[in-house]
Motif scaffolding. Sequence first.
Motif, mmCIF file in Angstrom:
data_model
loop_
_atom_site.group_PDB
_atom_site.id
_atom_site.type_symbol
_atom_site.label_atom_id
_atom_site.label_comp_id
_atom_site.label_asym_id
_atom_site.label_seq_id
_atom_site.Cartn_x
_atom_site.Cartn_y
_atom_site.Cartn_z
ATOM 1 N N GLY A 55 0.821 -1.222 0.000
ATOM 2 C CA GLY A 55 0.000 0.000 0.000
ATOM 3 C C GLY A 55 0.846 1.259 0.000
ATOM 4 N N GLY A 56 0.163 2.379 -0.149
ATOM 5 C CA GLY A 56 0.849 3.671 -0.089
ATOM 6 C C GLY A 56 1.680 3.917 -1.343
ATOM 7 N N TYR A 57 2.865 4.480 -1.145
ATOM 8 C CA TYR A 57 3.705 4.870 -2.276
ATOM 9 C C TYR A 57 4.111 3.676 -3.133
ATOM 10 N N TYR A 113 -12.801 -5.767 -3.250
ATOM 11 C CA TYR A 113 -11.644 -4.887 -3.432
ATOM 12 C C TYR A 113 -12.093 -3.553 -2.857
ATOM 13 N N GLY A 114 -11.197 -2.793 -2.318
ATOM 14 C CA GLY A 114 -11.604 -1.530 -1.701
ATOM 15 C C GLY A 114 -10.612 -1.136 -0.627
ATOM 16 N N CYS A 115 -10.764 0.076 -0.154
ATOM 17 C CA CYS A 115 -9.867 0.524 0.922
ATOM 18 C C CYS A 115 -10.631 1.403 1.903
ATOM 19 N N ASP A 116 -10.199 1.325 3.138
ATOM 20 C CA ASP A 116 -10.829 2.167 4.154
ATOM 21 C C ASP A 116 -10.628 3.631 3.796
ATOM 22 N N ASN A 117 -11.670 4.420 3.993
ATOM 23 C CA ASN A 117 -11.551 5.858 3.716
ATOM 24 C C ASN A 117 -12.467 6.609 4.665
ATOM 25 N N LEU A 118 -11.910 7.603 5.305
ATOM 26 C CA LEU A 118 -12.719 8.382 6.253
ATOM 27 C C LEU A 118 -13.472 9.459 5.484
ATOM 28 N N VAL A 156 -2.607 10.100 0.869
ATOM 29 C CA VAL A 156 -2.124 9.128 1.861
ATOM 30 C C VAL A 156 -3.250 8.112 2.044
ATOM 31 N N GLN A 157 -2.890 6.926 2.539
ATOM 32 C CA GLN A 157 -3.938 5.920 2.771
ATOM 33 C C GLN A 157 -4.955 6.463 3.766
#
Length: 602
Positions: free
Chosen positions: A480-482, A512-517, A526-527
């Motif tokens: 993840g990230g960079y 598939y997906g990512c946590d997001n506030l 940034v993640q």
Amino acid sequence: MKQSMLYPRATSTRRVADMNGMWKFRLDKENEGEEQGWKNGIPGADLIPVPASFNDFYTDKESREFTGDFWYETEVFVPGEWKGRHIDVRFAAVTHRCTVYVNGQEIISHEGGFLPFSARIDEVVNWNEPNRVVVKGNNELSFTSLPAGISVTLENGRKMTKPFFDFFNYAGIQRPVKLVVLPEESIVDFTLNYALEGNDASVSYQVETTGDHPVTVEVYDESGKPVARGEGKEGCLKIENVHLWEVHNAYLYHFVLKVLDGEEVLDEYYDEIGIRTFAVEGNRFLLNGNPVYLKGFGKHEDSDIVGRGFNIGVMKRDFELMKWIGANSFRTSHYPYSEEIYQMADREGFLVIDELPAVGFFESLANFVDAVSGKTTNFFDRPTVPELKKNQLAMLEDLIARDKNHACVIAWSLFNEPDTMTDSAAPYFEEIFARAKELDVQKRPRTFAMELNSSPEHCKCHQFCDFLCLNRYYGWYLLGGYEMVNAETAFRKEMDAWLAKGVNCPMVFTEYGCDNLQGEHKLPSVQWSTEYEMEYLEMFHRVFDSYECVKGEQVWNFADFQTVEGIMRVNGNKKGIFTRQRQPKEAAYYFKKRWESLPLDY
Ligand SMILES: CCC[C@@H]1NC[C@@H](O)[C@H](O)[C@H]1C(=O)O
């Protein structure tokens, strides 16, 4: 007697009374309910709503996190004029198990928290009087429960649930309860299958009843015009110029089944049925012979206050949002959903992958980290496997009995993220997959959702699938990230490895997906920021769009949902495309744009 899975419907011969509302409730914190005789009535004055999970009503952590027995009580009046008929108390679901007492008599025990069962009370009913119904529930997990997990005992003697999965272990009488009144001779079940012939359809049917009187099946179109009629407990109907059930263009025929004694109708039941065929051909899905691409979500039955309780308003809102965003499918992750949701999917023309609660079959208290580690937990080597398999086969039978006539159900997902890396897993899977095929007259495609540990190199069970379902988190839980650039490389390498193995079936990304506030922005990304989520989604869709075998994308998750607390969860899982309150996050507009531009047969 075989339990009927038919949805409760009032007809000329059947009665249905609603038992939802405020029931007496008590957590059995001292484990005294049995010896204190709570089956005859529970102490205290606390009342809670049915249907609902009990966990989120209270203000103390001990109640929310309670693990063990809990007791419900209500009264139901049974009119004297129903004497001579069968009286059933039908629970659409009590999670995860329960025993039902009526007027102090034990009637039935049931294992499994997501499928219906009925307590027949003929022998104990007080006619023309109130009858006391008491339910002792239990929410503990084990290596033989579906879903799987463990309970531990804390220093203060209280038990605590430790699930091998990521969603909160909500529990209680979570779906509707109804009193169902049946005639002496009644319809227990019916099964339908279809074949298309030009503009016509042939509908083969089988009807199961409790007696020997003749049966008829009548079919009416949406205008109420009769279009077919059959006599006998099995037969084949021809429907000319059939209106096929299609995505977002559902057509539901009205089927009426009757048991007759001459002119007298002994029993009558009806259902709204969509006529369609669904198959896998090569690496394509065919709906009514035409290619279809799945666009949609992994979901949960999860909402504020009522937890996993059936929430009819949330159901309506969810379907409106799925239509708004351009979705055409969802997976009932990670358990069978409420019956009303499948009825709505039939009416709205959504394609559903129907999933068993076979989740947590990978011993880890942080499966989201361990499931991408490449390690095995030897889950299927354990001595508990025979008991687990018995429970899973029983639930599989009930799932298919309950959902087999829904046009929306196009596939069975038999596990979520199980440990498939040991030789012991294969014979277990082979038996479950074979049984699913045997039970489903329509022979719908079968699959299970695979985590990264179930890789082309190490998975020992993917060969049983009619199509592959992949839960993949390149760029989130790994690389993840960079270093997302490496994530895309690794992702493509895996796809090439599946193809190199000769896999030639549809591949659906069921996660598939990512946590997001909500509202978190950062430039550059940034993640956890929206910007990162966009980069992540664009990378995934770049890969999907470059592999012809990808025939479905169900992003995780439809909405933010509750999990156990932890340092990687901000009051729940925040991978939602919508908030838990069903409002769009930025990614919702991105998906609307993508899905409205994707052709149905993409
Ligand atoms: C790497 C496994 C990911 C995991 N898959 C199962 C879902 O029930 C979880 O919510 C999801 C997550 O952790 O977001």
